[in-house]
Design an enzyme around this catalytic site. Structure first.
Site, PDB file in Angstrom:
ATOM      1  N   ARG A  92       1.345  -1.435  -0.099  1.00  0.00           N
ATOM      2  CA  ARG A  92       0.161   0.083  -0.235  1.00  0.00           C
ATOM      3  C   ARG A  92       0.814   1.331   0.349  1.00  0.00           C
ATOM      4  O   ARG A  92       0.185   1.715  -0.742  1.00  0.00           O
ATOM      5  CB  ARG A  92      -1.045  -0.060   1.528  1.00  0.00           C
ATOM      6  CG  ARG A  92      -1.627  -0.979   1.772  1.00  0.00           C
ATOM      7  CD  ARG A  92      -2.086  -1.689   3.056  1.00  0.00           C
ATOM      8  NE  ARG A  92      -2.560  -0.444   3.585  1.00  0.00           N
ATOM      9  CZ  ARG A  92      -4.079  -0.346   3.629  1.00  0.00           C
ATOM     10  NH1 ARG A  92      -4.415  -1.504   3.085  1.00  0.00           N
ATOM     11  NH2 ARG A  92      -4.719   0.163   4.009  1.00  0.00           N
ATOM     12  N   THR A  93       1.594   0.977   0.816  1.00  0.00           N
ATOM     13  CA  THR A  93       2.382   2.652   1.057  1.00  0.00           C
ATOM     14  C   THR A  93       3.421   2.818   0.097  1.00  0.00           C
ATOM     15  O   THR A  93       3.812   3.850  -0.885  1.00  0.00           O
ATOM     16  CB  THR A  93       3.251   2.543   2.411  1.00  0.00           C
ATOM     17  OG1 THR A  93       2.951   2.394   3.269  1.00  0.00           O
ATOM     18  CG2 THR A  93       4.085   3.748   2.496  1.00  0.00           C
ATOM     19  N   LYS A 140      20.916  -9.797   2.893  1.00  0.00           N
ATOM     20  CA  LYS A 140      20.908  -9.743   1.958  1.00  0.00           C
ATOM     21  C   LYS A 140      21.996  -9.230   2.113  1.00  0.00           C
ATOM     22  O   LYS A 140      21.693 -10.008  -0.237  1.00  0.00           O
ATOM     23  CB  LYS A 140      20.269  -8.466   1.277  1.00  0.00           C
ATOM     24  CG  LYS A 140      19.627  -8.728  -0.166  1.00  0.00           C
ATOM     25  CD  LYS A 140      19.265  -7.791  -0.512  1.00  0.00           C
ATOM     26  CE  LYS A 140      18.945  -7.524  -2.015  1.00  0.00           C
ATOM     27  NZ  LYS A 140      20.268  -6.879  -2.430  1.00  0.00           N
ATOM     28  N   ARG A 151      11.344   2.446   3.545  1.00  0.00           N
ATOM     29  CA  ARG A 151      10.382   1.213   3.951  1.00  0.00           C
ATOM     30  C   ARG A 151      11.963   1.009   4.649  1.00  0.00           C
ATOM     31  O   ARG A 151      12.279  -0.439   4.403  1.00  0.00           O
ATOM     32  CB  ARG A 151       9.532   0.886   3.603  1.00  0.00           C
ATOM     33  CG  ARG A 151       8.517   0.369   4.416  1.00  0.00           C
ATOM     34  CD  ARG A 151       8.477   0.103   5.868  1.00  0.00           C
ATOM     35  NE  ARG A 151       6.840   0.519   5.674  1.00  0.00           N
ATOM     36  CZ  ARG A 151       5.637   0.922   5.941  1.00  0.00           C
ATOM     37  NH1 ARG A 151       5.237  -0.656   6.012  1.00  0.00           N
ATOM     38  NH2 ARG A 151       4.970   1.257   5.493  1.00  0.00           N
ATOM     39  N   HIS A 153       6.658   6.837  11.200  1.00  0.00           N
ATOM     40  CA  HIS A 153       5.872   6.704   9.836  1.00  0.00           C
ATOM     41  C   HIS A 153       4.974   8.230   9.923  1.00  0.00           C
ATOM     42  O   HIS A 153       3.752   8.111   9.308  1.00  0.00           O
ATOM     43  CB  HIS A 153       5.175   5.981   9.755  1.00  0.00           C
ATOM     44  CG  HIS A 153       4.261   5.590   8.270  1.00  0.00           C
ATOM     45  ND1 HIS A 153       4.178   6.025   6.920  1.00  0.00           N
ATOM     46  CD2 HIS A 153       3.729   4.516   7.913  1.00  0.00           C
ATOM     47  CE1 HIS A 153       4.533   5.837   6.286  1.00  0.00           C
ATOM     48  NE2 HIS A 153       2.995   4.720   6.745  1.00  0.00           N
TER      49      HIS A 153
END
Lengths: 432, 312
Positions: free
Chosen positions: B55-56, B83, B105, B133
């Site tokens: 969504r963001t 990662k 994010r 946020h």
């Protein structure tokens, strides 16, 4: 022909002899030859020490030299050099290496690396439990017979009261010190900093001061029960100080240390998520910091120890919660104390040297360190300029540069460090 | 406007008004057939998402595209450490590619701060761990102003897992900055220590708070908090702190019901409550695009007047 070095015109601050005054000190070979009268020698190297303070070399009860195992962060040699640059002539090397210093073989390895470096005396600390596992006692007796005086699982608090009780009891046979990292892990799980207003605002998981205090209380109770010799590492909370004060008043044989960074900073310093301020125990409130300063002044806290904890650049550049806790400290400790405690008039120079040299030498059993500066004594000395103002910046003598003091101006600079009669640091520069 | 948007505290009360006013002029763009203005033509916006948030990310992507910026989505799950490439190396790569703005994010609180050390462009915090946020707070403020017309003296409650909520932090600071009163409501285990020092009220009794509210803001409560022993059961949580039909009846008329999404229907909010007319949850989403356009525009663009007038 024996070499002579004359420290001329320094203010000698030597709590072990009670001396505090301007007087010349002559070194011959590895020992102090004369103090005051009869210090002239033809051909002696004369060090003009006017304006400097001459003191017994500093003694650190708590450094992580990372060797064996993490030579990318620090080695015994680079750590020894950092120590020398910071005015230290003796350093206790913590046991959380890889392999862990839980047996006489690793102890001997660290010692021989230190001897080869020849920059300061390194006193390996032995682990209390095998592999720092917190369960099975390491061969404390064998390590004690190999000369280890301090045992610690530092980095971890011994989780079981029974195991700690037995360690304190067992240690009595050798009159050695059990040094505890006080932290109730169930209260600090996942913690990134001190729990309080700032952790709430920053959204970082916190450990309350009580995580330390609960462990301090338990450990003091067990020291009382066993009669064992307990030393409390890097206290961070006002409540812990109060517990130690009460324990000492009741006659318990306990000692405690604090780090320069806990004396200098507070949790407010974490507002930019600078990982150099991420340490364990965490920086707590300004009130805690002030209580620690007062405890150094009144002797409740016996010693100032660096908890020098080198980490690789890429580790400290990671996200805050992925970054390991710790700051290097050997090269800034004296200046940090001079700036934050002596300069504001909280403690005297004599108390500084007591807390950073004489007392830790006694705790560590380092008989050749900590003064007194008297004829016949080993020449382990530091000369520093208490007024010199400098900016802390890389490079460091340490292999790492994760310093909480980076970018800060400090007052007080080490000029000469003499280790066993050798100037290992001269005019502020490491000689080897 | 500050160069970066890391915390809602980077935005002054005056700038909040500016962001909301600018958003208002951009919202009309979303109603056109061709939903695009050339304001950021030739600028590059990178969405750097270390955490899944469709969504963001979509909201930022649409905002940047409607301003004609070039948009690159760089998504990866898990931390940069797991990662294999560090945040620093990723940042340097994006820097080398000429990113004008990086929207980040990340699951680690403070990562946007860390990022600013290595990039020259603006950094926008799209949610960092349990910290903040700020763009969510601004879109919530937009929605509140639109519906209620003011902030001064408004009484808002933020209900639920405040401890782990980046939305709650940003919105609390934002509402306080604009002159509203904020009450944090939840079980004591989920209220941040010393939160009252922020200037908010704290209550453990939702029923005592509801009758006085202008805004009732419900937070998502994750089921894993039960496993972590913050409360004994989801059932008990819903009974004590969930916004049920019965509780809605205690709200004054005109009180907004808000939620940042995604909702746990039946946990913190009853399913049919979320669909009531006073629940403005979908409008929050719609307004998110306009507010993010406004932020990108003000942070990357220039003066409002000339370029906005250029549109069409």
């Amino acid at each position: 022909m024996t070499e002579h070095t004359l420290f001329r015109g320094a203010r000698v601050v030597d709590p072990a002899s009670g001396r505090d005054g301007t007087i010349d000190v002559l070194i011959e070979g590895g020992t102090v030859a004369a103090v005051g009268g009869g210090t002239e020698r033809r051909g002696a190297t004369v060090l003009d020490c006017r304006g400097l303070v001459l003191a017994p070399g500093l003694v650190d009860l708590h450094a992580h030299l990372r060797q064996p195992g993490r030579e990318d962060k620090e080695t015994v040699e680079t750590g020894s050099r950092a120590a020398a640059v910071g005015g230290y002539t003796a350093v206790a090397a913590m046991a959380n290496t890889d392999p862990v210093a839980d047996n006489a073989a690793v102890i001997e390895e660290v010692r021989s690396l230190a001897a080869r470096a020849g920059l300061c005396d390194v006193f390996p600390v032995g682990a209390i439990t095998k592999g720092l596992g917190g369960e099975e006692m390491a061969e404390v007796g064998e390590m004690a017979q190999a000369g280890v005086r301090v045992f610690s699982d530092d980095g971890r608090c011994i989780p079981s009261a029974r195991v700690l009780r037995n360690a304190l009891r067992y240690a009595r046979a050798f009159d050695v010190v059990i040094a505890e990292h006080c932290e109730d892990a169930s209260l600090s799980e996942g913690a990134q900093m001190h729990e309080g207003l700032h952790s709430s605002t920053l959204g970082l998981a916190g450990a309350p001061a009580e995580a330390e205090e609960v462990a301090v209380f338990r450990d003091l109770a067990l020291a009382r029960l066993t009669g064992g010799r307990l030393h409390l590492c890097h206290l961070s909370a006002a409540g812990s100080v109060e517990l130690v004060r009460l324990a000492k008043a009741s006659g318990l044989r306990v000692t405690a240390e604090v780090t320069p960074h806990h004396l200098a900073f507070s949790d407010e310093d974490l507002v930019t998520y600078d990982t150099n301020f991420k340490v364990n125990p965490p920086l707590r409130t300004v009130e805690d910091r002030d209580a620690l300063r007062a405890a150094v002044a009144d002797g409740t806290i016996d010693a100032i120890a660096t908890d020098h904890a080198p980490h690789a650049v890429e580790e400290k550049e990671a996200e805050f919660d992925q970054s390991p806790p710790g700051t290097i400290g050997l090269e800034t400790a004296l200046a940090a104390v001079l700036t934050n405690l002596v300069e504001p008039g909280l403690i005297s120079l004599s108390r500084t040297i007591e807390a950073m040299s004489a007392t830790p030498a006694t705790i560590l059993g380092a008989a050749e360190h900590g003064g007194p500066i008297e004829p016949g004594r080993p020449a382990n000395l530091v000369a520093f300029d208490p007024a010199a103002d400098w900016l802390v910046q890389a490079p460091f003598a340490s292999r790492s540069r994760n310093s909480a003091f980076l970018g800060k101006r400090l007052r007080g600079k080490v000029i000469h460090t003499m280790y066993r009669g050798q100037l290992v640091v001269a005019d502020g520069k490491a000689q080897r | 406007m500050n160069k970066h948007l890391l915390s809602i505290n980077d935005v002054s009360a005056e700038d909040v008004v500016r962001v909301l006013d600018t958003a208002e002029s951009f919202r009309e763009v979303g109603t056109r057939v061709i939903k695009k203005v050339p304001a950021l033509r030739g600028r590059t916006v990178v969405n750097l998402f270390y955490e899944n948030s469709t969504r963001t990310r979509i909201s930022f992507e649409l905002a940047a595209k409607r301003l004609s910026a070039d948009v690159i989505n760089f998504s990866t799950s898990g931390s940069s450490v797991s990662k294999g490439e560090s945040l620093k190396d990723t940042a340097l790569t994006l820097q080398a590619m000429g990113a004008d703005a990086i929207v980040i994010r990340h699951s680690s609180s403070g990562s946007p701060y860390t990022l600013t050390k290595w990039v020259k462009g603006s950094v926008l915090n799209a949610g960092d761990g349990t910290h903040e946020h700020p763009t969510q707070a601004l879109l919530d403020l937009y929605t509140i102003r639109e519906k209620l017309g003011r902030f001064e003296g408004l009484r808002a409650a933020i209900v639920g897992d405040v401890l782990h909520s980046r939305v709650a932090r940003s919105l609390s600071f934002g509402l306080l900055k604009m002159g509203a009163e904020v009450t944090l409501v939840g079980p004591p285990t989920l209220i941040p220590p010393d939160a009252s020092a922020w200037g908010v009220q704290v209550s453990y009794d939702i029923d005592g708070v509801l009758p006085k509210l202008d805004v009732c803001y419900m937070l998502r409560v994750q089921r894993e908090r039960q496993r972590q022993q913050y409360f004994p059961s989801v059932r008990e949580y819903s009974r004590l702190f969930g916004l049920t039909r019965d509780r809605v009846a205690m709200l004054p008329e005109g009180c907004l019901i808000m939620h940042p999404g995604p909702m746990n229907r039946g946990v913190e909010i009853d399913s049919d409550v979320a669909d009531l007319p006073q629940a403005v949850i979908e409008e929050q989403v719609t307004n998110g695009i306009a507010v993010r356009m406004s932020l990108l525009y003000l942070m990357l663009g220039g003066a409002v007047t000339e370029e906005v007038s250029e549109r069409d």
